[in-house]
Design an enzyme around this catalytic site. Structure first.
Site, short mmCIF file in Angstrom:
data_model
loop_
_atom_site.label_atom_id
_atom_site.label_comp_id
_atom_site.label_asym_id
_atom_site.label_seq_id
_atom_site.Cartn_x
_atom_site.Cartn_y
_atom_site.Cartn_z
N LYS A 114 -28.53 16.67 -4.06
CA LYS A 114 -29.26 16.40 -5.31
C LYS A 114 -28.85 15.04 -5.87
O LYS A 114 -29.67 14.28 -6.35
CB LYS A 114 -28.97 17.47 -6.37
CG LYS A 114 -29.36 18.85 -5.96
CD LYS A 114 -30.66 19.28 -6.59
CE LYS A 114 -31.01 20.67 -6.09
NZ LYS A 114 -32.38 21.04 -6.15
N LYS A 196 -35.86 21.70 6.83
CA LYS A 196 -36.04 23.12 6.48
C LYS A 196 -37.36 23.36 5.75
O LYS A 196 -37.74 22.56 4.91
CB LYS A 196 -34.87 23.53 5.59
CG LYS A 196 -34.68 25.00 5.45
CD LYS A 196 -33.53 25.32 4.51
CE LYS A 196 -34.05 25.67 3.14
NZ LYS A 196 -33.06 26.28 2.25
N LYS A 199 -40.11 25.34 -0.41
CA LYS A 199 -41.18 25.40 -1.39
C LYS A 199 -41.17 24.20 -2.32
O LYS A 199 -42.12 23.97 -3.04
CB LYS A 199 -41.06 26.69 -2.19
CG LYS A 199 -39.72 26.86 -2.87
CD LYS A 199 -39.45 28.32 -3.14
CE LYS A 199 -38.05 28.51 -3.68
NZ LYS A 199 -37.68 29.89 -3.79
#
Ligand code: AMP
Ligand code: TRP
Length: 333
Positions: A114, A196, A199
């Site tokens: 992040k 990966k 969503k």
């Protein structure tokens, strides 16, 4: 009797990756351990580590809970609840922050990723989130925690925190073991099999949502990226796209990869992808049908109320004892 605890964050939509890597594993585990206790919660406090629109968050909590039931979670054998409805999670989360080192949190890859991705407005809760996750688990003295591969590091930290606490206050928390599925713990993006399936992707072509229209699912699978080798075989290094589709195939049908490979021996990718597209869209279509039935009745609320009641009692007792150990407040008579 062992206790199994896991949580799922209500952000974004649920993908096929979540289904194969988490939901299905949970359902299978539940079937294979009929004597054990299963606790599952919707980790809504975790969702708040990034900004959420309140109406949207509330809708997602219900959607995800409904989807778990639609995917085969057995409500009679699960204590199913919403994290924020049990105040003890947040309180123990804080207490465990006092037993977590900055250096440990700084080493968490999810957090490091992040930071790398610009996100200058990262909340401090994003940093301390592993302590809350540890609380979610050890509050219930979980023996086992089924999670996807990406949560392994958080689980290791949970074990360290629990052991550290136990070292100072004599065995108090159960030190949990992760359960990580061998097959399907990392379903990859359909458009970029090096990454990966997630969503939170900008493009929605790379993932299948469990809420996608079955026709859209057909299209997404048929247009999954493959390679120019032209042979259906499991070779992650040279054919990551096909390897990923094979993993999806085996997970959705329970047929062995070996069998699938021999079935498509001499056939091209087209047939393979078409069959897989039909399998996935049919299966997800059936799940959606059950989902619609669940969501239009009040069973879900009843299940979540019941779950809250059971979880609440356990959490309350454990936290009270923990605070006594730490010397907080006044001594209880
Ligand atoms: P998340 O969607 O990141 O909140 O993850 C929820 C659960 O689904 C976790 O146990 C993840 O490890 C699992 N999961 C998420 N994405 C995938 C994926 N692409 N493949 C396998 N498991 C996944
Ligand atoms: N951090 C997990 C995820 O992002 C969700 C989660 C929160 C969880 N608390 C947990 C998973 C406790 C297992 C146990 O997927």
């Amino acid at each position: 009797m062992k206790r199994i605890v896991s949580g799922i964050k209500p952000t974004g939509t649920l993908t096929l990756g979540n289904y194969i890597g988490a939901i299905k594993q949970f359902v299978l585990l539940q079937q294979s351990m009929p004597e054990d206790e299963f606790f599952l919660f919707i980790a809504d406090l975790h969702a708040l580590t990034t900004p959420q629109e309140p109406t949207e968050l509330r809708k997602r909590i219900k959607e995800i809970a409904g989807m778990y039931l639609a995917c085969g979670l057995n409500p009679e054998k699960t204590v199913f609840y919403i994290q924020s409805e049990i105040k003890e999670h947040a309180e123990l989360g804080y207490l465990l922050q006092c037993f977590t080192y900055m250096g440990e949190l700084e080493r968490m890859t999810q957090y490091k990723d992040k930071v790398k991705k610009q996100e200058s407005s990262l909340s401090s809760a994003m940093f301390t989130y592993p302590s809350l996750m540890a609380a979610d688990i050890i509050l219930y003295d979980a023996d086992f925690v089924p999670v996807g591969d990406d949560q392994k590091q958080h689980l290791e930290l949970t074990r360290d925190i629990a052991s550290r606490f136990n070292g100072r206050f004599r065995d108090f928390f159960t030190v949990p073991e992760p359960i990580i599925p061998k097959v399907g713990s990392r379903i990859m993006d359909l458009q970029n099999p090096e990454k990966k399936m997630s969503k939170s992707d900008e493009s929605d072509k790379g993932y299948v949502s469990l809420f996608d229209d079955p026709n859209i699912i057909l299209k997404k699978i048929k247009s999954a990226v493959t390679d120019s080798i032209g042979i259906v075989q499991y070779d992650v290094d040279n054919q990551p796209g096909i390897a990923n589709l094979l993993t999806i195939y085996t997970s959705m049908t329970d047929e062995s990869i070996e069998n699938i490979v021999s079935k498509y021996n001499g056939l091209g990718y087209k047939e393979f992808k078409e069959d897989l597209a039909t399998i996935v869209s049919k299966k997800v279509g059936e799940i959606q049908q059950r989902y619609n039935e669940i969501i239009s009745s009040n069973t879900l609320d009843n299940i979540l109320d019941q779950g809250r009641q059971i979880a609440q009692q356990i959490a309350y007792k454990k936290l009270e004892k923990c605070k006594q150990k730490l010397g907080l407040g006044r001594k209880r008579k």
